[in-house]
Design a protein around this motif. Structure first.
Motif, short mmCIF file in Angstrom:
data_model
loop_
_atom_site.label_atom_id
_atom_site.label_comp_id
_atom_site.label_asym_id
_atom_site.label_seq_id
_atom_site.Cartn_x
_atom_site.Cartn_y
_atom_site.Cartn_z
N ALA A 456 0.84 -1.20 0.00
CA ALA A 456 0.00 0.00 0.00
C ALA A 456 0.88 1.25 0.00
N ASN A 457 1.97 1.20 0.76
CA ASN A 457 2.91 2.31 0.82
C ASN A 457 3.49 2.61 -0.55
N LEU A 458 3.90 1.56 -1.28
CA LEU A 458 4.45 1.75 -2.62
C LEU A 458 3.44 2.37 -3.56
N LEU A 459 2.20 1.89 -3.48
CA LEU A 459 1.15 2.43 -4.35
C LEU A 459 0.87 3.89 -4.01
N LEU A 460 0.86 4.21 -2.73
CA LEU A 460 0.65 5.60 -2.32
C LEU A 460 1.81 6.48 -2.80
N ALA A 461 3.04 5.98 -2.66
CA ALA A 461 4.20 6.74 -3.11
C ALA A 461 4.17 6.91 -4.62
N GLY A 462 3.79 5.85 -5.31
CA GLY A 462 3.71 5.94 -6.77
C GLY A 462 2.64 6.90 -7.24
N SER A 463 1.58 7.02 -6.47
CA SER A 463 0.46 7.88 -6.87
C SER A 463 0.88 9.34 -6.98
N THR A 464 1.95 9.72 -6.31
CA THR A 464 2.38 11.12 -6.37
C THR A 464 2.87 11.51 -7.76
N TYR A 465 3.20 10.50 -8.58
CA TYR A 465 3.67 10.79 -9.93
C TYR A 465 2.54 10.72 -10.96
N ALA A 576 4.08 7.72 3.22
CA ALA A 576 3.70 7.81 1.81
C ALA A 576 2.38 8.54 1.64
N LEU A 577 1.43 8.31 2.57
CA LEU A 577 0.13 9.00 2.50
C LEU A 577 0.31 10.50 2.65
N LEU A 578 1.11 10.90 3.61
CA LEU A 578 1.35 12.33 3.85
C LEU A 578 1.98 12.99 2.62
N ASP A 579 2.95 12.31 2.02
CA ASP A 579 3.60 12.86 0.83
C ASP A 579 2.61 12.98 -0.32
N ALA A 580 1.76 11.96 -0.48
CA ALA A 580 0.77 11.99 -1.55
C ALA A 580 -0.19 13.17 -1.38
N LEU A 581 -0.65 13.39 -0.15
CA LEU A 581 -1.57 14.49 0.11
C LEU A 581 -0.90 15.85 -0.10
N LYS A 582 0.33 15.98 0.39
CA LYS A 582 1.03 17.26 0.26
C LYS A 582 1.32 17.61 -1.20
N ARG A 583 1.77 16.65 -1.95
CA ARG A 583 2.11 16.91 -3.34
C ARG A 583 0.88 17.30 -4.16
N ARG A 584 -0.22 16.66 -3.83
CA ARG A 584 -1.43 16.93 -4.61
C ARG A 584 -2.16 18.17 -4.10
N GLY A 585 -2.23 18.30 -2.78
CA GLY A 585 -3.05 19.37 -2.23
C GLY A 585 -2.29 20.61 -1.84
N GLY A 586 -0.95 20.56 -1.85
CA GLY A 586 -0.16 21.73 -1.50
C GLY A 586 0.02 21.87 -0.01
#
Length: 586
Positions: A456-465, A576-586
């Motif tokens: 799940a972590n990998l998928l969340l990290a990948g989602s940022t791209y 990974a979740l935090l990074d995904a949210l920050k990258r997408r939502g600012g």
């Protein structure tokens, strides 16, 4: 025309090996026997002396050569993977006859080519093609093919290709387009390519022909491997040489690069060769897989051809497991490299990528290796969790970028999620209760949960791209977040089908809630920070699990158990979740 023959290649190969053993015995026996005869002189009682031994050795040797020639010819005349008897009418009765015919045909072609050089007309070229037509039905014979090439020589051989291209495919200045390749396969280039394959695969070519790979123009080399199935060794040699040439080495470097397309098609026709190429030549493989290469070829069909070649090399059960795994590692390290152009947007996104879809389609067997790599980074001291070699050398950050590259294609992202869910389900975490009094079972649960959370972590990290719409983003992030708990309720068995359906409904409801929370954050409808939202998402999963237990009449988790579950989940996915949210939502 030679005789009609029927041979079982496997049986013939066995007989050839047995005769080689006989030759070896005779060869080792001969010196001692000769010495004994010489020492005995007139007293030697044996008859015929070593003469019979010499005749036997040569009988084996000549029989081997003749049988191997017949087998090699039959294999090329009747290409098949089936075992058993092969039958065909041989082009020639023996190798001597084949070589004589080849020299005669080569002389006629050389004469016609010389005449064409003098006149350079359509009629003079037609005479060359007429002379070459004599090769039909003969080039499958390796003795004929080797003698033909020896008589022509590498220079005239290449010139025949070049002159055909100038006369029949003048617009194809950087490799044959498919229509021209079809014409070439039915004509002079196809016959020459088949002759080369026959001679090279049987080991009959001289050194100067092997060196031709280093000097021949790219379009001639790719025509050779496209128009006839060449040996895996030669195909690999061509690929490594071409992919190490400077980008502007072609005569017309700005033309569409059909050479790469033809190379990919040749590899698609030989999956095992491509699998080994990926495994053993990662630098050259990276050039084929490079995002800039794909976008700059000027040939949109190249990516599809590459996808087909990758499918043949990486699909489950293709080739050998050890080589296939190393091939996968080359692909992942190439696409997920630190400076990869597959992600980042400088070349746009790969939103409709046949390569991404193919890789996602075949990724399931390696998900455990990827998950273990990430899980080891999350919990380096956890026993029995580390990936085995060679996967232990794969950087989880590379895996995440690789996942992100594939996720740019919405269909590939869905396929990845499906494969991940199947993997999680097959782990069957319900075999072990997280709070079992047996320490072994507790550790087994943690091991499986770590791997699930890591994926799940990998998928969340990948989602940022990935570049999805906000709705798609929220939907998928919620799905990834639920992976660690999607099968968590297996720890708490519920027999009733009605109640089980309620559990599934409950998961759908909590997924909708998680999605709404993510959407509100992305749409700036909440003052919460990314850290606060990430914490709430994790809290909601634990609350759902506790509610589910209460609703089904099972003991609720204690406060300490809830804290333990929350800490475990937070450790596995929060970063990974935090990074995904920050990258997408600012």
């Amino acid at each position: 025309m030679g005789e009609f023959v029927g041979i079982d290649p496997l049986g013939a190969d066995k007989l050839i090996r047995q005769m080689e053993t006989g030759k070896d015995v005779l060869g080792r026996t001969r010196p001692g026997l000769e010495s004994a005869i010489a020492e005995a002189g007139a007293d030697w009682a044996g008859r015929a002396g070593v003469t019979a031994m010499h005749r036997t050795w040569w009988f084996f040797h000549e029989s081997q050569q003749d049988l191997k020639w017949r087998v090699d010819t039959l294999k090329r005349m009747v290409p098949t993977q089936q075992k058993g008897m092969l039958t065909a009418t041989m082009p020639f009765s023996n190798q001597t006859e084949a070589a004589q015919a080849a020299k005669k045909d080569a002389a006629a072609i050389t004469k016609a080519l010389k005449h064409h050089d003098e006149h350079l007309s359509g009629q003079s070229w037609a005479e060359v093609e007429k002379a070459a037509a004599a090769l039909k039905g003969r080039v499958d014979d390796p003795a004929y093919a080797a003698a033909l090439l020896a008589a022509l020589g590498p220079t005239a051989f290449q010139k025949l290709f070049r002159d055909w291209m100038n006369n029949r495919a003048a617009a194809d200045r950087r490799g044959l387009i498919p229509q021209a390749a079809q014409r070439a396969g039915d004509g002079l280039p196809g016959l020459l390519a088949k002759a080369f394959a026959s001679a090279e695969s049987s080991g009959r070519l001289r050194t100067e022909w092997q060196k031709m790979v280093e000097t021949a123009p790219s379009d001639i080399l790719t025509a050779l491997v496209t128009l006839a199935p060449q040996s895996s060794a030669f195909l690999t040699k061509v690929a490594t040489n071409l992919l190490n040439r400077p980008p502007n080495s072609d005569a017309f470097p700005t033309d569409p690069n059909w050479n790469l397309y033809n190379l990919a098609r040749a590899f698609a026709a030989n999956p095992e060769a491509f699998q080994r190429f990926l495994a053993e030549h990662p630098k050259e493989a990276a050039t084929m897989l490079d995002a800039y290469t794909i976008r700059s070829t000027g040939v949109p069909a190249y990516e599809q051809a590459l996808a087909e070649a990758l499918h043949g090399a990486l699909k489950p059960d293709s080739g050998t497991a050890e080589v296939r795994e190393r091939a996968w590692l080359s692909v992942i390290n190439s696409i997920g490299a630190d400076n990869t152009l597959w992600v980042g947007g400088s070349l746009g996104t790969f939103a409709n990528s046949p390569v991404s879809r193919m890789l996602a389609q075949n990724i399931k067997p390696i998900l455990d290796h990827l998950a273990r790599g990430q899980a080891t980074r999350n919990s380096p001291k956890m026993p029995h969790l580390a990936a085995r070699p060679p996967w232990d050398k794969l950087d989880p950050a590379v895996s995440a970028r690789f996942m992100g590259a594939l996720m740019q294609d919405s269909a590939a992202a869905d396929t990845l999620m499906k494969a991940a869910k199947e993997y999680t389900k097959e782990l069957d975490m319900g075999r072990f209760h997280p709070f079992d009094p047996d320490n072994y079972k507790q550790e087994a649960h943690v091991n499986l949960a770590e791997r699930t959370g890591a994926l799940a972590n990998l998928l969340l990290a990948g989602s940022t791209y990935a570049e999805w719409s906000d709705d798609e983003y929220a939907e998928r992030i919620a799905g990834y977040m639920l992976m660690p708990v999607d099968y968590l309720d297996q720890y708490f068995p519920v027999a009733s089908k009605i109640v089980s359906t309620g559990k599934a409904k409950g998961l759908d409801e909590v997924k909708d809630l998680l999605k709404d929370m993510i959407t509100d954050y992305l749409d700036k409808k909440t003052p919460d920070t990314a850290e606060t939202v990430a914490g709430k998402l994790i809290d909601e999963q634990i609350a759902w699990l506790d509610r589910s237990l209460r609703e089904h009449g099972l003991p609720a988790m204690t406060t300490s158990q809830q804290a333990l579950m929350r800490d475990a989940m937070e450790g596995r996915v929060q970063g990974a979740l935090l990074d995904a949210l920050k990258r997408r939502g600012g």
